[in-house]
Scaffold this motif. Structure first.
Motif, PDB file in Angstrom:
ATOM      1  N   ILE A 194      19.393 -41.586  28.822  1.00 24.09           N
ATOM      2  CA  ILE A 194      20.446 -42.142  29.525  1.00 24.09           C
ATOM      3  C   ILE A 194      21.753 -41.796  28.892  1.00 24.09           C
ATOM      4  O   ILE A 194      21.999 -41.831  27.686  1.00 24.09           O
ATOM      5  CB  ILE A 194      20.131 -43.906  29.023  1.00 24.09           C
ATOM      6  CG1 ILE A 194      18.724 -44.375  29.628  1.00 24.09           C
ATOM      7  CG2 ILE A 194      21.160 -44.442  29.738  1.00 24.09           C
ATOM      8  CD1 ILE A 194      18.617 -44.294  31.054  1.00 24.09           C
ATOM      9  N   LYS A 252      18.653 -43.661  44.301  1.00 19.36           N
ATOM     10  CA  LYS A 252      18.289 -45.048  44.066  1.00 19.36           C
ATOM     11  C   LYS A 252      17.207 -45.392  43.657  1.00 19.36           C
ATOM     12  O   LYS A 252      17.088 -46.175  42.777  1.00 19.36           O
ATOM     13  CB  LYS A 252      18.955 -45.692  45.449  1.00 19.36           C
ATOM     14  CG  LYS A 252      18.983 -47.270  45.120  1.00 19.36           C
ATOM     15  CD  LYS A 252      19.210 -48.120  46.492  1.00 19.36           C
ATOM     16  CE  LYS A 252      19.254 -49.492  46.282  1.00 19.36           C
ATOM     17  NZ  LYS A 252      19.426 -50.499  47.295  1.00 19.36           N
ATOM     18  N   GLU A 287      14.956 -43.271  42.225  1.00 14.32           N
ATOM     19  CA  GLU A 287      14.741 -42.891  41.119  1.00 14.32           C
ATOM     20  C   GLU A 287      15.280 -43.993  39.821  1.00 14.32           C
ATOM     21  O   GLU A 287      14.807 -44.122  38.846  1.00 14.32           O
ATOM     22  CB  GLU A 287      15.228 -41.645  40.770  1.00 14.32           C
ATOM     23  CG  GLU A 287      14.458 -40.455  41.429  1.00 14.32           C
ATOM     24  CD  GLU A 287      14.977 -39.066  41.362  1.00 14.32           C
ATOM     25  OE1 GLU A 287      16.199 -39.046  40.953  1.00 14.32           O
ATOM     26  OE2 GLU A 287      14.630 -38.241  42.052  1.00 14.32           O
ATOM     27  N   ALA A 288      16.313 -44.400  40.300  1.00 17.86           N
ATOM     28  CA  ALA A 288      17.188 -45.431  39.493  1.00 17.86           C
ATOM     29  C   ALA A 288      16.196 -46.754  39.116  1.00 17.86           C
ATOM     30  O   ALA A 288      16.176 -47.121  38.205  1.00 17.86           O
ATOM     31  CB  ALA A 288      18.478 -45.767  39.770  1.00 17.86           C
ATOM     32  N   ALA A 305      14.590 -48.454  35.933  1.00 15.65           N
ATOM     33  CA  ALA A 305      14.862 -49.609  35.574  1.00 15.65           C
ATOM     34  C   ALA A 305      13.483 -50.449  35.180  1.00 15.65           C
ATOM     35  O   ALA A 305      13.609 -51.157  34.288  1.00 15.65           O
ATOM     36  CB  ALA A 305      15.607 -50.352  36.946  1.00 15.65           C
ATOM     37  N   LEU A 312      22.598 -47.799  36.040  1.00 17.99           N
ATOM     38  CA  LEU A 312      21.806 -46.553  36.496  1.00 17.99           C
ATOM     39  C   LEU A 312      22.361 -46.087  37.617  1.00 17.99           C
ATOM     40  O   LEU A 312      22.434 -44.805  38.034  1.00 17.99           O
ATOM     41  CB  LEU A 312      20.087 -46.735  36.645  1.00 17.99           C
ATOM     42  CG  LEU A 312      19.604 -47.333  35.119  1.00 17.99           C
ATOM     43  CD1 LEU A 312      18.194 -47.530  35.504  1.00 17.99           C
ATOM     44  CD2 LEU A 312      19.833 -46.003  34.098  1.00 17.99           C
ATOM     45  N   HIS A 313      22.828 -46.975  38.770  1.00 20.54           N
ATOM     46  CA  HIS A 313      23.294 -46.470  40.037  1.00 20.54           C
ATOM     47  C   HIS A 313      24.248 -47.765  40.345  1.00 20.54           C
ATOM     48  O   HIS A 313      24.133 -48.645  39.945  1.00 20.54           O
ATOM     49  CB  HIS A 313      21.853 -46.529  40.973  1.00 20.54           C
ATOM     50  CG  HIS A 313      22.278 -46.123  42.416  1.00 20.54           C
ATOM     51  ND1 HIS A 313      22.541 -46.855  43.222  1.00 20.54           N
ATOM     52  CD2 HIS A 313      22.408 -44.746  42.855  1.00 20.54           C
ATOM     53  CE1 HIS A 313      22.984 -46.279  44.583  1.00 20.54           C
ATOM     54  NE2 HIS A 313      22.804 -45.272  44.367  1.00 20.54           N
TER      55      HIS A 313
END
Length: 147
Positions: free
Chosen positions: A109, A62, A64-65, A69, A132-133
């Motif tokens: 992505i 999370k 890393e996401a 972002a 992303l998550h």
């Protein structure tokens, strides 16, 4: 019927969620295709133990996401497309072209997590949503220009 999902399923839930589905959908599609397992008492106990062990890894993923972002928030893309004299695009712009433009900007992505709300059939500015998550979603703007 309760099942434990083994993979993210767009309209149903995320991996490791316990969801209630109709019997036929669970028995005839989810379980035979390896997308879910039956949520018995023993399976629920094993699932709870696995979730406790995975909590630390999930937090790292999370974070890393969230970093990705933050980097994506200021990004605007410009996509070229063949157009008619009135500004209509021959074909349409889709998530594959957006993913390719993001790769050129240095972001890896997956195209499957990119969604466009409306069909892009004309020149102009649009927004795309990147998931992303399961808790991290970012909106990027892109402009379609004539080649």
């Amino acid at each position: 019927m309760e099942v434990i999902l083994k993979q993210d399923i767009h309209t149903l839930g995320y991996k490791n969620d316990i969801v209630t589905v109709k019997n036929g959908y669970g028995r005839n599609y989810l379980i035979p295709n390896g997308l879910a397992i039956l949520a018995t008492e023993s399976a629920k106990k094993m699932h709870a133990e696995n979730m406790r062990q995975r909590a630390h890894k999930e937090e790292k993923i999370k974070n890393e996401a969230l970093e990705i972002a933050k980097k994506l928030e200021g990004v605007t893309l410009s996509l070229g497309a063949k157009t008619s004299t009135t500004g209509k695009i021959f074909g349409s712009v889709n998530n594959i072209q957006i993913a390719e433009a993001l790769v050129e900007k240095g972001f890896e992505i997956d195209r499957k997590v990119i969604s466009i709300k409306d069909a892009v059939k004309e020149i102009g500015k649009y927004t795309a949503s990147i998931k992303l998550h399961k808790e991290v979603k970012v909106e990027i703007e892109f402009e379609v220009v004539s080649e």
